[in-house]
Design a protein around this motif. Structure first.
Motif, PDB file in Angstrom:
ATOM      1  N   GLY A 294       0.828  -1.219   0.000  1.00  0.00           N
ATOM      2  CA  GLY A 294       0.000   0.000   0.000  1.00  0.00           C
ATOM      3  C   GLY A 294       0.858   1.263   0.000  1.00  0.00           C
TER       4      GLY A 294
ATOM      5  N   LEU B 128       2.198   1.741  -3.473  1.00  0.00           N
ATOM      6  CA  LEU B 128       1.134   2.225  -4.368  1.00  0.00           C
ATOM      7  C   LEU B 128       0.883   3.717  -4.148  1.00  0.00           C
TER       8      LEU B 128
ATOM      9  N   ALA C 245       2.642  -8.048  -8.303  1.00  0.00           N
ATOM     10  CA  ALA C 245       1.656  -7.625  -7.296  1.00  0.00           C
ATOM     11  C   ALA C 245       1.162  -6.205  -7.607  1.00  0.00           C
TER      12      ALA C 245
ATOM     13  N   ALA D 245      -2.633  -5.149  -8.497  1.00  0.00           N
ATOM     14  CA  ALA D 245      -3.307  -4.148  -7.656  1.00  0.00           C
ATOM     15  C   ALA D 245      -3.811  -2.995  -8.516  1.00  0.00           C
ATOM     16  N   CYS D 246      -2.991  -2.576  -9.485  1.00  0.00           N
ATOM     17  CA  CYS D 246      -3.401  -1.451 -10.333  1.00  0.00           C
ATOM     18  C   CYS D 246      -4.552  -1.858 -11.249  1.00  0.00           C
TER      19      CYS D 246
ATOM     20  N   ARG E 121      -7.785  -1.834  -9.517  1.00  0.00           N
ATOM     21  CA  ARG E 121      -8.285  -0.487  -9.267  1.00  0.00           C
ATOM     22  C   ARG E 121      -8.557   0.291 -10.553  1.00  0.00           C
TER      23      ARG E 121
END
Lengths: 335, 222
Positions: free
Chosen positions: B10, B13, B48, B52-53, B56
């Motif tokens: 996190g 990111l 990862a 994650a991107c 989203r």
């Protein structure tokens, strides 16, 4: 006289010394300190003012020391290595001496993580200092007092005259190093020693024998620490969780039995559960005071023990009763 | 070696939020040995981050590269051009690597994906322990080869404080107290008497307290 403090004079006159502990509040309330001072007045030769003990922010030792001084009590200011570097330490020592403080106990201090070990949040994320350790701190105070030289080598024109104290944990591990470390503290400059709470008299007597073999009891005045037990639970906790404190099983059993007997009697009188528990708690407190008195007397019998340091944590009002019970009142007048 | 551990994803990111083309850069030295930021971990982190991107709905691309050493301009030089095709670099090297990449690449953001935690060793699989605090004035000759600065929470120099329980430090009951180990070791070596010497206050100016440190070897300078 090195400092001319009352504690120094009591010891120099050959009396069995008594010191007691006074914990400052987690507030700016002078009245709290003054109330405790009035409670304790006359029952000891000097009173230790803890320095943010267990790494919890409290009124500063120097300020609280001055407050009790105004009440006619002699303070033992405490100075931990955790929070100040050698510049701040020496500066505070000068200030304390200027305010009339004559005793200083030099200790490493509880690690900052301890502040959050109990119910409080503390400041576990704080940066610790430990620029110098407790032995070096004793040596710094001695250098200032006796040679008038700051640690860095500059001269100090009107040096602070402190009676220098240090702590000793006779039952701390590794056991074999403890008497030697005490002797080292004495060589570094400790005029008096206050020990960690003693419950196991036999083990303490053995540690004192080792100290006598090193001759350290003649170089520094050892005051045995007496932490007044309040309950069987407290004794169990101290035994299992406080490093360097051992409590014999018999003592825990004795405390438990005293409480259980009182609880049973209360139940037999038809008192409800709550009242019976209160009776148990009161009985354990009374037994704790008795134990503390016995410990004082037993420590007094050990060769090389020059006094006691009584700590009744947040229970200061019990100290006079214990000192009196041990036959140590009134305190000598050595002015 | 330098030991590092990965930051929570996190945090990474959040750092790269304004950027699209990201280069994830590993280092084949210390962080590879401690399984934190080598080629394998670069692959895992880049995957990862991609996942994650994508989850989203963020349009970002991630390239991967692992340098022999990020703390050496010699190895940064050859990747300059490739790096400059990106908007930002996520470095999985120690803090020195992050610095050197930022200093030697064309001006572009270089973000840390790991926390550099200590200088240490790997006594058993999956465990790393601190062994040197880099004080700049080694005293291991006085303490039986065990460092009370790296090993003691209070950096005691004259013996143990009152807080050890069966050899364990009261600050962390899982950690053996440095002084318990020092005493044991010096007993074995028959040098316990050495502990009777009073060690004076340490000169911390060789440590971080003297400001950023620099070593110059005139004989090696060009």
């Amino acid at each position: 006289m090195k400092s001319g403090s009352n504690l120094e004079r009591v010891l120099a006159a050959g009396h069995f010394a008594v010191t007691a502990e006074l914990g400052p509040p987690m507030s700016a309330d002078a009245a709290d300190v003054i109330k405790k001072a009035q409670m304790l007045k006359g029952c000891a030769d000097a009173f230790n003012i803890t320095d943010n003990q267990t790494a919890v922010v409290r009124m500063s030792s120097i300020a609280a020391a001055v407050l009790i001084q105004r009440e006619g009590l002699e303070p033992v200011m405490q100075m931990v290595c955790r929070d100040r570097n050698r510049i701040a330490i020496q500066s505070d020592i000068l200030g304390a001496a200027a305010l009339g403080i004559k005793n200083c106990l030099c200790i490493a201090g509880d690690h900052q993580s301890f502040g959050s070990a109990g119910r409080l949040k503390g400041h576990p994320g704080s940066k610790n200092v430990y620029d110098v350790d407790s032995i070096q701190l004793c040596a710094i105070l001695k250098g200032l007092r006796d040679d008038g030289v700051f640690q860095g080598g500059d001269p100090c024109a009107d040096p602070p005259k402190m009676f220098i104290g240090a702590a000793w944990t006779p039952m701390g591990e590794p056991l074999e190093i403890r008497p030697r470390r005490l002797a080292k503290k004495a060589r570094a400059g400790a005029d008096f020693i206050q020990t960690q709470g003693i419950y196991d008299i036999k083990a303490f007597a053995r540690a004192m024998e080792a100290v006598r073999n090193l001759g350290a009891h003649e170089q520094t005045a050892i005051l045995a620490g007496i932490i007044v037990p309040k309950s069987a639970m407290m004794l169990k906790y101290m035994n299992s969780s406080v490093a360097g404190v051992t409590v014999p099983d018999e003592m825990i059993k004795r405390m438990t039995a005293a409480g259980n007997a009182a609880k049973k009697e209360a139940e037999a009188r038809g008192e409800d559960e709550k009242a019976a528990k209160r009776a148990r708690s009161r009985a354990q407190q009374a037994e704790g005071v008795k134990i503390a008195i016995e410990l004082v007397q037993q420590c007094r019998e050990i060769e090389g023990v020059r006094g006691v340091h009584v700590q009744a944590i947040e229970w200061e009002r019990k100290v006079p009763e214990i000192v009196k019970g041990a036959g140590l009142l009134p305190r000598p007048d050595v002015r | 070696m330098i030991v590092a551990e990965q930051k929570p994803i996190g945090q990474v990111l959040d750092m790269i939020e304004p950027f699209e083309k990201i280069l994830v850069a590993g280092c084949a030295t210390c962080v590879t040995v401690c399984s934190t930021g080598g080629e394998k971990e670069v692959g895992i982190l880049a995957s990862a981050l991609r996942l994650a991107c994508a989850a989203r709905g963020l349009k970002k691309s991630f390239d991967e590269i692992t340098l022999t050493r990020q703390c050496d301009p010699e190895f940064i030089e050859p990747i300059k051009e490739f790096a400059s095709q990106h908007d930002a670099v996520v470095s999985m090297a120690c803090g020195v690597g992050v610095h050197f990449m930022a200093e030697h690449l064309p001006p572009m953001p270089v973000f840390p994906a790991v926390n550099t935690v200590f200088i240490g060793a790997n006594p058993e699989l999956g465990v790393w322990v601190e062994r040197c605090a880099m004080c700049g004035d080694c005293i291991l000759d006085k303490t039986g080869g065990i460092c009370p600065i790296a090993g003691c929470a209070k950096t005691m120099l004259n013996g143990p404080c009152g807080g050890s329980n069966e050899g364990m430090c009261e600050v962390d009951p899982e950690t053996p107290g440095a002084w318990a180990r020092i005493v044991e070791r010096m007993k074995q070596l028959g040098t316990l008497d050495k502990l009777d010497e009073i060690q004076p206050p340490k000169d911390w100016s060789t440590s971080r307290d003297g400001g950023p440190r620099k070593m110059i070897r005139e004989d090696l300078k060009l």
